[in-house]
Scaffold this motif. Structure first.
Motif, PDB file in Angstrom:
ATOM      1  N   GLN A 122      -2.399 -55.041  64.094  1.00  0.00           N
ATOM      2  CA  GLN A 122      -3.801 -55.426  63.938  1.00  0.00           C
ATOM      3  C   GLN A 122      -4.424 -54.764  62.719  1.00  0.00           C
ATOM      4  N   LEU A 123      -4.070 -53.506  62.471  1.00  0.00           N
ATOM      5  CA  LEU A 123      -4.574 -52.820  61.279  1.00  0.00           C
ATOM      6  C   LEU A 123      -4.052 -53.464  60.013  1.00  0.00           C
ATOM      7  N   PHE A 124      -2.803 -53.909  60.051  1.00  0.00           N
ATOM      8  CA  PHE A 124      -2.242 -54.589  58.886  1.00  0.00           C
ATOM      9  C   PHE A 124      -3.026 -55.868  58.579  1.00  0.00           C
ATOM     10  N   TYR A 125      -3.434 -56.563  59.652  1.00  0.00           N
ATOM     11  CA  TYR A 125      -4.250 -57.771  59.461  1.00  0.00           C
ATOM     12  C   TYR A 125      -5.618 -57.408  58.908  1.00  0.00           C
ATOM     13  N   LEU A 126      -6.254 -56.359  59.466  1.00  0.00           N
ATOM     14  CA  LEU A 126      -7.585 -55.950  59.011  1.00  0.00           C
ATOM     15  C   LEU A 126      -7.556 -55.391  57.594  1.00  0.00           C
ATOM     16  N   GLU A 127      -6.405 -54.800  57.222  1.00  0.00           N
ATOM     17  CA  GLU A 127      -6.288 -54.233  55.881  1.00  0.00           C
ATOM     18  C   GLU A 127      -6.473 -55.304  54.804  1.00  0.00           C
ATOM     19  N   GLY A 128      -6.025 -56.513  55.078  1.00  0.00           N
ATOM     20  CA  GLY A 128      -6.203 -57.602  54.130  1.00  0.00           C
ATOM     21  C   GLY A 128      -7.611 -58.182  54.153  1.00  0.00           C
ATOM     22  N   GLN A 129      -8.325 -58.023  55.275  1.00  0.00           N
ATOM     23  CA  GLN A 129      -9.667 -58.576  55.401  1.00  0.00           C
ATOM     24  C   GLN A 129     -10.737 -57.628  54.855  1.00  0.00           C
ATOM     25  N   PHE A 130     -10.492 -56.318  55.006  1.00  0.00           N
ATOM     26  CA  PHE A 130     -11.497 -55.329  54.591  1.00  0.00           C
ATOM     27  C   PHE A 130     -10.862 -54.369  53.589  1.00  0.00           C
ATOM     28  N   THR A 131     -10.721 -54.839  52.385  1.00  0.00           N
ATOM     29  CA  THR A 131     -10.106 -54.010  51.342  1.00  0.00           C
ATOM     30  C   THR A 131     -10.966 -52.816  50.980  1.00  0.00           C
ATOM     31  N   ASP A 132     -12.290 -52.927  51.223  1.00  0.00           N
ATOM     32  CA  ASP A 132     -13.174 -51.804  50.885  1.00  0.00           C
ATOM     33  C   ASP A 132     -13.099 -50.677  51.917  1.00  0.00           C
ATOM     34  N   GLN A 133     -12.400 -50.901  53.023  1.00  0.00           N
ATOM     35  CA  GLN A 133     -12.267 -49.876  54.070  1.00  0.00           C
ATOM     36  C   GLN A 133     -10.872 -49.251  54.080  1.00  0.00           C
ATOM     37  N   ALA A 134     -10.224 -49.246  52.896  1.00  0.00           N
ATOM     38  CA  ALA A 134      -8.854 -48.729  52.822  1.00  0.00           C
ATOM     39  C   ALA A 134      -8.734 -47.275  53.282  1.00  0.00           C
ATOM     40  N   PRO A 135      -9.646 -46.346  52.906  1.00  0.00           N
ATOM     41  CA  PRO A 135      -9.527 -44.946  53.385  1.00  0.00           C
ATOM     42  C   PRO A 135      -9.600 -44.839  54.904  1.00  0.00           C
ATOM     43  N   LEU A 136     -10.506 -45.639  55.510  1.00  0.00           N
ATOM     44  CA  LEU A 136     -10.639 -45.593  56.967  1.00  0.00           C
ATOM     45  C   LEU A 136      -9.379 -46.113  57.648  1.00  0.00           C
ATOM     46  N   ILE A 137      -8.854 -47.231  57.127  1.00  0.00           N
ATOM     47  CA  ILE A 137      -7.642 -47.810  57.716  1.00  0.00           C
ATOM     48  C   ILE A 137      -6.451 -46.866  57.547  1.00  0.00           C
TER      49      ILE A 137
END
Length: 332
Positions: free
Chosen positions: A158-173
């Motif tokens: 799920q994080l891998f999917y969200l990583e592509g959707q929210f590129t501006d949240q890379a540090p949090l992910i």
């Protein structure tokens, strides 16, 4: 006979037998020479004849024979001491637990052998109990790791999917990835502190040879039963009985029966029998009221394990003793 008395008697026999043997041989040879050979030997005196030399040879051979007999007794003692020494060293090593020694006498060596056998029984009990606990903990720990890692894998996807959707949240992910890795590492170091419940555990069934399992149980509990003066009797009438069940939890089930009989039954005999496809455990104790509300934890554990493993069992108890009968549908 005690060793002290035995070797006093041996020493006394040696002291008496030597002069007695010398006297007996000299008289016997003299009589034989005087009656059979003196006239043929031109009346030569005994001490100048061949008979005297023969007497000395016979006497020396007799002394050697006595020495051989006495040395055999000492060698027997030394052999027993060497066997005890080897057994104790094997017991102290990590290779395997030695077999119990045969007791052939009631002297000090025999009592020492009984003490070593008691030590072997105690060590066997401790080793088997520890091994069983470690295997149970290992099995449950592996299941727990699996249960934890499965949702962690889903979270990673799920994080891998969200990583592509929210590129501006890379540090949090990235931080969440690190926390997942940390939890995964913790499961590899996790140590189970309690294995008292079965209801939430997965049971992996396997082929279990009931003769081998019960033989191990009898060997394991033999020490404690011997210490409490209870006779443990095993009748493997069917050595080929195999259940489709779980060996670890079967051991735990039987452990509770052995423990209850040891602590509460006031019995002096416990019999285990494998007959056809039934395992029967019977003691001759004082029994108990089966429907009593004050039944102990041991019986509750027996009921729970039997239910989880789908084992049918019958319990009977009266003033003449207690009887457990176990059967399963899945046998080989």
């Amino acid at each position: 006979m005690k060793l002290k008395n035995k070797y006093r008697l041996l020493l006394f026999t040696a002291v008496i037998s030597v002069p007695f043997l010398l006297l007996l041989i000299s008289i016997l040879m003299t009589v034989i020479y005087e009656n059979a050979f003196k006239t043929k030997n031109y009346d030569i005196p005994f001490h100048e004849s061949f008979a005297y030399t023969t007497m000395l040879i016979v006497f020396i051979l007799s002394l050697l024979f006595l020495a051989f007999l006495f040395s055999n007794s000492i060698n027997s003692l030394l052999n027993k001491i060497n066997i005890l020494n080897k057994t104790i060293r094997n017991l102290a090593s990590d290779v395997r637990i030695p077999n119990k020694l045969e007791v052939n006498s009631n002297d000090e060596i025999g009592k020492l052998i009984k003490s070593v056998n008691l030590l072997i029984e105690r060590t066997t009990y401790r080793e088997l109990e520890l091994k069983q606990q470690q295997e149970i903990k290992k099995e449950l720990l592996n299941k727990l790791r699996h249960d934890i890692n499965t949702p962690l894998t889903a979270v990673r996807l799920q994080l891998f999917y969200l990583e592509g959707q929210f590129t501006d949240q890379a540090p949090l992910i990235e931080s969440l990835y690190q926390q997942i890795d940390y939890i995964s590492e913790l499961t590899n170091e996790y140590n189970i502190q309690s294995t008292d419940t079965l209801d939430n555990s997965y049971i992996l069934n396997e082929e279990v040879n009931m003769h081998d399992l019960l033989e191990t149980m009898v060997k394991k509990w033999g020490y404690l039963y011997n210490m409490h003066g209870i006779e443990l009797i095993y009748h493997p009438l069917n050595r080929e009985l195999k259940w489709i069940s779980n060996g670890l939890w079967l051991q735990r089930l039987f452990d509770n029966i052995f423990q209850n009989a040891l602590k509460h039954s006031k019995a002096d005999k416990l019999e285990i029998t494998i007959e056809k496809n039934v395992v029967i455990i019977r003691d001759n104790g004082s029994g108990f009221v089966i429907d009593s509300k004050s039944r102990g934890l041991g019986l509750k554990i027996i009921e729970d394990i039997a239910r989880i493993l789908q084992i049918k069992y019958n319990l009977q108890s009266n003033e003449r003793g207690t009887l457990f009968c176990f059967t399963v549908e899945n046998t080989i």
